[in-house]
Scaffold this active site. Sequence first.
Site, short mmCIF file in Angstrom:
data_model
loop_
_atom_site.label_atom_id
_atom_site.label_comp_id
_atom_site.label_asym_id
_atom_site.label_seq_id
_atom_site.Cartn_x
_atom_site.Cartn_y
_atom_site.Cartn_z
N ASP A 41 58.29 56.19 -25.84
CA ASP A 41 59.61 56.57 -26.34
C ASP A 41 60.58 56.62 -25.17
O ASP A 41 60.36 55.95 -24.16
CB ASP A 41 59.54 57.90 -27.10
CG ASP A 41 60.55 57.99 -28.23
OD1 ASP A 41 61.75 57.76 -27.97
OD2 ASP A 41 60.16 58.28 -29.38
N HIS A 58 61.79 53.47 -24.18
CA HIS A 58 63.02 53.21 -24.91
C HIS A 58 64.26 53.43 -24.06
O HIS A 58 65.37 53.51 -24.59
CB HIS A 58 63.08 54.07 -26.18
CG HIS A 58 62.03 53.73 -27.18
ND1 HIS A 58 61.90 54.39 -28.39
CD2 HIS A 58 61.03 52.81 -27.16
CE1 HIS A 58 60.88 53.88 -29.07
NE2 HIS A 58 60.33 52.92 -28.33
#
Length: 413
Positions: free
Chosen positions: A236, A259
């Site tokens: 993430d 991310h």
Amino acid sequence: MTALQLCKGTLALILAFGSISCGFGFVIVFGDSGFFSVCDYGAVGDGVTDDTGAFLEAWQATCSTQFENPTMIIPDNYTFLVHQLTFSGPCNAKKITFLVLGNINAPTSPRAWTDLDPSSWMTFHGIDQLRVSGFGTIDGQGSKWWNQSCRYHPHLEGCTSLAPTAMKFLSCSASSLNNIKLVNSPQTHVLIRGCRFFDIGNLLIEAPGTSPNTDGIHIQSSQHVSIANAVIGTGDDCISIGDYTSNIYVSSVTCGPGHGVSIGSLGRRGNFVQVENIHVSNVQFKHTTNGARIKTWQVGKGYVRRITFEHLKFDSVKNPIIIDQNYCSIRGACKEMPTGVHISNVAYVGLSGTSSTDVAINLNCSRSVACTRIVLESIELMSANMDRQVTSSCLNAHGNAIGVVRPDPCLQS
């Protein structure tokens, strides 16, 4: 000789914490000198025995001591299995060092959290002037949590949407986290919430790129937080910055997989957002989903302002520069709203590298509350595919472009 006898042996403390380890044969009780080893409170360190109680007892001794600058020691050459832990303050001691030289492992089974808060593993709460440091490894053993995650297994009976954060720092001030390796947290690796003047440095954070919700560092409701010299690769956001934050400084970070560095998501519950004075510099993004990202929900209100992204390098990143003021849990499924979080005074300066998608700059702003005072300066982005060209996409984004080589900027004046 048992593992307990081994762990309770001699501890050699070298100046500046050069090396501390469990030795053999006899016990030195460091509590008399301001040093509190978990071994002296019954920790075994064989990676199998539950050492939770020993950690709590060592903390109580450290926190309540009359020494001003005590140190709680997790010795090297051992692996300590601990279940959910909360280290609470306030403490008598003015400054505490939590020295991690060995390895700390979480239980492998989610069943260990039965009847407990599933969002936490190790929590430091209400402690000022705390220094967590050392050269040990903190292993969240998250694979079984990932295998039952609702995000990736929505039809699995009993799937979980909430999993433990490896380390939480709550309601603290003038504290720091340095020189630690964190791996495989079930969910977020480090959470900073309700803190002021918190320094993070020299961290290595690792989890598979396919692991769900394993943010590297998340900052929430905190001010004056700095992150420097970190290598973060997770499933993430490498770093995510939440609501009620200001004066956040991120520098010299390598991010990937993951991310990217994200401000948000913000305003999901229609609340008044307050985020300002965020400075992100000298970050290298390697094969990440995003680079410099700001994401807000339409139902939110308030502001995101005075944000600077500078001297960033992108290596085959899907969305090097992205603002999404229409963020939604299912892309395109949220109804357009007359509200929005105002994003303003955002500067992108000195950005270069390659995009793995055609749209290298994507500024998707609200028709109701447009983005204003956006600056694009000294930017050169190319396609990771030599046969393609990158473009910009702007919607309701207002500002100025200076020295943008490519792609052609699309800001409205």
